[in-house]
Scaffold this motif. Structure first.
Motif, PDB file in Angstrom:
ATOM      1  N   SER A 412      89.422 -18.768  -8.597  1.00 48.20           N
ATOM      2  CA  SER A 412      89.370 -20.216  -8.591  1.00 48.20           C
ATOM      3  C   SER A 412      90.389 -20.778  -7.598  1.00 48.20           C
ATOM      4  CB  SER A 412      89.656 -20.752 -10.005  1.00 48.20           C
ATOM      5  OG  SER A 412      89.595 -22.152 -10.035  1.00 48.20           O
ATOM      6  N   TYR A 426      89.302 -29.583  -9.214  1.00 46.12           N
ATOM      7  CA  TYR A 426      89.334 -28.479 -10.175  1.00 46.12           C
ATOM      8  C   TYR A 426      90.181 -28.919 -11.366  1.00 46.12           C
ATOM      9  CZ  TYR A 426      87.580 -25.835  -6.183  1.00 46.12           C
ATOM     10  OH  TYR A 426      86.830 -25.390  -5.110  1.00 46.12           O
ATOM     11  N   MET A 494      84.074 -17.745 -11.633  1.00 46.31           N
ATOM     12  CA  MET A 494      84.466 -18.277 -10.330  1.00 46.31           C
ATOM     13  C   MET A 494      84.403 -17.210  -9.245  1.00 46.31           C
ATOM     14  SD  MET A 494      84.998 -21.443 -11.004  1.00 46.31           S
ATOM     15  CE  MET A 494      85.863 -22.092  -9.581  1.00 46.31           C
TER      16      MET A 494
END
Length: 508
Positions: A412, A426, A494
């Motif tokens: 991520s 995010y 992710m």
């Protein structure tokens, strides 16, 4: 003839109850009639000898279920007498529930018709009881079963865990072995697991059926994982097809989920006809009841396209109780989607966006907030969208103790850093469950994850997951794309995303 059948089923049910023998298997043909007039069970939690200063105890319970999500977490509170009665949403047999009673008890229970869990606070250890122990009593119709099954969890626990880990290691490296060598290794582990079970069952022979059934569900589930994208040998698939879980439990439900993934991964389908082809394949390979059970797991993967795909799935299901679960899931998902759509439509009208108490901003572009209470769950979602106008949101539900969550964080971080030019925010929502704010801060500091981090009360996490059609464990990812559409199944991890797939995921 129909009356005779119903009478026979009533007799069988009464006989089984009297003998305390197992109920019919989940996929048994008789399940439709068995569930027809069966009422949902009641779970009672009684906390005794609470200090006068304590007025109520929070009860967290996570139900294992069939359908859109494998687990759903809910909350309740004890009354002035220290008691709470919970009527389950469904009438499934032997439904497993993971129960947290304040800081006094964490246990796994099976509720079939009725169970009372009593906690005597004067007797439980200071750090709480695990599964069963001093001060913990299970009573009611399901009391004896739960007493035995929780003792079973603790019986030779480390030895059993080591064997399960050995099984998973062998399954992970199946392709390194010949078919005979793999079978020999897995059968050896199963024999040792059964040996432990037999030793335990010798003290509780009445519940050998329960112990054996759960062990086989776990074992065959792992075997199905090992053969994803391959073919299970003939004799082994016969054994798997012969196994029928009795419990709506982690092991029982995961057996069906893993078998379904194995079945669907065996064959490549054309995208435009994949769903129908998958359902037809299940119908061709299994009994109608097993096929319909496997179709229930399609509800999760098809959630983002539910308006088109759920009616197809429901139409394909012939087993009445499975069809009801699918139909109920469609109503719930549709209601939640309409609610979210109406909330997000208001996002441009907000002048202020409150997403929690601001804590600190860290040098690696991370902003930390804390959210303990909230008056309205819709307001939080609205505030979140308004805080980042004209941006897509990737929401990561995680926990500080969740190994898969931690493992996915570096991917991520890399995705964020390599694609800063894209209008994507995010957002990491960490549960307070079994954690602390200091541990949370340390995890973020260790990994140096940029983005918006919010330490969220676990009750709020559970409500958010429900509203966003994202019930289940951790990690769970939800995307609110640039057009304001909520998607739950766009991201499974992710690690799988690159720039192009990220852009597609968020609607760019």
């Amino acid at each position: 003839m129909k009356n005779l059948l119903l009478a026979a089923l009533v007799f069988c049910s009464s006989y089984l109850s009297a003998q305390n023998l197992p109920a019919i298997a989940i996929e048994d043909k008789k399940m439709d009639a068995y569930l027809m007039n069966r009422k949902p069970a009641t779970l009672t939690v009684q906390i005794k000898n609470l200090p006068d200063s304590v007025k109520k105890i929070n009860i967290k319970y996570t139900l294992v279920q069939l359908g859109g999500s494998m687990q759903a977490t809910k909350y309740a509170e004890t009354d002035a007498t220290g008691q709470v009665k919970i009527i389950l949403d469904e009438n499934l047999p032997y439904q497993q529930i993971w129960l947290d009673a304040g800081n006094y008890l964490y246990t796994g229970i099976y509720v079939d018709k009725g169970l009372t869990v009593t906690v005597d606070t004067r007797k439980v250890p200071k750090d709480g009881a695990y599964m069963i122990g001093e001060g913990i009593t299970f009573s009611g119709y399901d009391g004896e079963l739960n007493t035995v099954m929780n003792k079973k969890v603790l019986f030779k626990k480390k030895e059993r865990e080591r064997l399960v880990n050995d099984l998973r290691a062998v399954c992970n490296w199946r392709k390194k072995y010949t078919a005979d060598a793999f079978t020999f290794k897995t059968d050896s582990v199963l024999r040792l697991l059964k040996s432990i079970d037999s030793e335990f069952i010798s003290g509780y022979p009445k519940y050998g059926w329960a112990v054996n059934n759960e062990t086989l569900s776990e074992f065959y589930g792992e075997i199905c994982i090992a053969y994803w994208n391959d073919t299970i040998p003939g004799q082994l698939i016969k054994q798997i097809n012969a196994h029928q879980p009795i419990f709506t439990s982690n092991d029982g439900v995961m057996f069906y989920k893993y078998l379904g993934i194995y079945t669907m991964a065996k064959k490549r389908f054309k995208k435009e006809s994949a769903l129908n082809s998958i359902m037809m394949l299940c119908d061709s390979l299994y009994t109608q009841q097993r096929s319909d059970l496997l179709k229930l797991f399609l509800l999760e993967s098809e959630k983002d396209n539910y308006a088109r795909t759920y009616p197809m799935i429901i139409s394909s299901i012939k087993t009445a109780w499975c069809k009801k679960i699918a139909a109920d899931e469609m109503i719930k998902v549709d209601d939640n989607q309409k609610r979210i759509d109406s909330v997000l439509a208001l996002s441009t009208k907000l002048e202020k966006a409150d997403i929690g108490t601001p804590l600190i901003r860290l040098p690696f572009d991370a902003s930390l907030y804390q959210l303990d209470t909230i008056a309205n769950i819709d307001s939080f979602i609205l505030n979140l969208k308004a805080k980042f106008p004209n941006k897509a949101l990737i929401i990561d539900f995680w926990a500080t103790w969740c190994a898969p969550c931690i493992a996915d964080m570096p991917f991520s971080k890399s995705l964020h850093q390599k694609n800063k030019d894209l209008p994507v925010e995010y957002i990491y929502l960490c549960t307070t469950s079994s954690s602390s704010i200091d541990i949370w801060k340390n995890r973020i500091g260790e990994m140096q994850i940029p983005g918006t981090h919010i330490y969220v009360n676990d009750k709020i996490i559970a409500r958010l997951k429900t509203v966003l059609n994202a019930e289940g464990g951790f990690p769970t990812y939800v995307v609110i794309d640039v057009n304001g559409k909520v998607n739950k199944s766009k991201i499974t991890r992710m690690e799988a995303l690159d720039r192009e797939s990220l852009k597609k995921t968020v609607g760019l």
